[in-house]
Write a protein that holds these residues in place. Structure first.
Motif, short mmCIF file in Angstrom:
data_model
loop_
_atom_site.label_atom_id
_atom_site.label_comp_id
_atom_site.label_asym_id
_atom_site.label_seq_id
_atom_site.Cartn_x
_atom_site.Cartn_y
_atom_site.Cartn_z
N ALA A 250 0.82 -1.36 -0.04
CA ALA A 250 0.10 0.08 0.08
C ALA A 250 0.88 1.12 -0.14
CB ALA A 250 -0.92 0.09 1.15
N LEU B 145 -4.08 -0.75 -7.86
CA LEU B 145 -5.50 -0.46 -7.55
C LEU B 145 -5.33 1.13 -6.88
CD1 LEU B 145 -6.17 -3.46 -5.23
CD2 LEU B 145 -6.86 -3.19 -7.48
N PRO C 159 -9.20 1.91 -4.43
CA PRO C 159 -10.41 1.31 -5.05
C PRO C 159 -11.61 1.20 -4.41
CG PRO C 159 -8.68 -0.27 -3.96
CD PRO C 159 -8.18 1.09 -4.08
N THR D 122 0.58 -6.61 -6.04
CA THR D 122 -0.23 -5.54 -6.15
C THR D 122 0.27 -4.49 -5.43
OG1 THR D 122 -2.27 -7.44 -6.02
CG2 THR D 122 -2.62 -4.92 -5.58
N MET E 72 -1.43 -0.79 -4.00
CA MET E 72 -2.76 -0.06 -3.78
C MET E 72 -2.38 1.42 -3.12
SD MET E 72 -5.37 -1.51 -1.35
CE MET E 72 -4.62 -1.26 0.19
N THR F 295 -3.72 4.49 -1.34
CA THR F 295 -4.84 4.70 -0.18
C THR F 295 -4.48 5.87 0.65
OG1 THR F 295 -6.50 3.87 1.51
CG2 THR F 295 -4.29 2.96 1.39
#
Ligand SMILES: Nc1ncnc2c1ncn2[C@@H]1O[C@H](COP(=O)(O)OP(=O)(O)OP(=O)(O)O)[C@@H](O)[C@H]1O
Length: 383
Positions: free
Chosen positions: A60, A184, A187, A214, A216, A218
């Motif tokens: 993340a 992402l 998302p 992955t 992501m 955020t």
């Protein structure tokens, strides 16, 4: 569920119905962000970012608005060409490849589905553009829609689905191109709270099953801490820390990470003695304690800021603590938070588990406050 061992350069157990993704053997490197800097005109959005992301990891990018996380994601995707540094996918430097040649799956906040195409056509779009045969892409689309539990809605249009369903289609569409990595972009931002939690669990499950690397973006720390294997915390374009959620929370390396992730009381103090990695501090509020000093060595006599999380403090009648006066008590369900004021005027939050029959302390009650145990405090040079 049946599992198949996929062979070739990426041997990996895959669940029945999940296609092969990734380009690296388990535990190898999937993505390297190598010294990436990006400037928009004269303003620097990201500065000298280095990330080494392992195959199968969920990472993340976390930080406040404007810290550069979207810029970094767009650089990885190939939508923005960085001013300096390299992006390496597997063993390949991809800086000269456009987004559609990087084989990256992307799920955007607004899903970005084609509104005039059915769900199945949306999922099959990427493979069709890649030249995959009709029979093969129909089989793949069916497998993916079953995987995200939407096989029965294959003929509907996106607007005939709920937000959570549309997002699962977006995920199936991203996976359909057999991407090397999945990106992402916030998302869950458009989903309401309950659905968001369901989708976080669902995507984490699919990510674990597929083993797809992955990244992501955020700004939601709970989301980052609960879903990611490692979290990259960014502030003002710089990487503050790249570590596991446990290390980010329990062993923050900067004042920014310590206060941005979770909450922390900031207490002023002075270093009495220091050694590598730790120091004895006298708080202006009146107690002496040992603290970690992760960011830079402190020296005796130096002013510092000590961070102590509210849940690491307790109100106890103990001479090792410091004196304070209760300003307010807040019963927050399973926890009780007291706001107290130390002798130096500092406002301090103390969060304790609520025990049956516990009464809140009245405003004005004199108390003593102490850390639950040694080494829970972290000290940084005073700003
Ligand atoms: N096209 C652009 N031109 C000029 N400056 C930009 C551009 N896009 C972003 N910036 C600036 O770059 C910095 C980083 O922006 P970025 O969108 O990457 O941050 P972010 O962390 O994703 O923020 P948010 O959570 O608000 O989306 C910000 O200061 C922003 O104003």
């Amino acid at each position: 569920m049946a599992y198949h061992l996929l062979r070739g350069d990426h041997a990996r157990w895959m669940p029945d119905g999940m296609m092969q993704t990734g380009t690296q053997s388990e535990g190898g490197r999937a993505l390297v962000v190598d010294g990436v800097t990006h400037r928009y005109g004269s303003s620097t959005a990201v500065e000298n970012i280095n990330l080494d992301i392992r195959s199968g990891e969920l990472v993340a990018l976390l930080g406040p608005s404007g810290c550069g996380k979207t810029t970094l994601l767009r650089i990885i995707a190939g939508f923005i060409r960085q001013t300096e540094g390299r992006i390496i996918l597997g063993d390949e430097v991809v800086d000269d490849l456009g987004p559609n040649r990087r084989r990256i799956g992307i799920v955007f906040q607004n899903y970005a589905l084609f509104p005039h195409l059915s769900i199945a056509e949306n999922v099959a779009y990427g493979p069709a553009a890649q030249g995959v045969s009709k029979a093969e892409r129909e089989a793949e689309t069916k497998r993916l829609l079953d995987l995200v539990k939407l096989g029965h809605l294959a003929d509907r249009l996106p607007r005939q689905l709920s937000g959570g369903q549309q997002q699962r289609v977006a995920l199936a569409r991203a996976l359909a191109i057999k991407p090397r990595i999945l990106l992402l972009d916030e998302p869950f931002a458009a989903l309401d709270k309950n659905l968001r939690l369901d989708m976080q669990i669902e995507i984490k499950r699919l990510q674990r099953l597929s083993g797809i690397t992955t990244v992501m973006v955020t700004h939601d720390q709970e989301e980052a801490l609960s879903m990611a294997d490692r979290v990259a915390v960014l502030s003002q374009g710089r990487l503050e820390q790249f570590a596991s959620p446990t290390d980010i929370y329990d062993r923050p390396e900067s004042l920014f990470v310590n206060t941005f992730v979770g909450s922390a009381n900031q207490l002023a103090g002075q270093v009495l003695s220091a050694e590598a990695g730790g120091a004895i501090i006298r708080l202006d509020a009146g107690a002496e304690l040992r603290a970690r000093t992760p960011s830079s060595p402190l020296v005796a006599g130096q002013r510092c800021t000590v961070c102590l999380r509210p849940e690491h403090l307790e109100i106890a009648d103990d001479p090792s603590g410091f004196a304070a006066v209760v300003e307010m008590g807040l019963p927050l369900g399973p926890t009780v938070v007291h706001e107290v004021r130390g002798a130096d005027g500092a406002g301090i939050k103390v969060s304790e588990p609520r025990r049956a029959g516990t009464a809140l302390l009245a405003t004005g009650t004199p108390v003593r406050v102490r850390p639950l145990s040694a080494d829970l405090a972290t000290a940084y040079p005073a700003a």
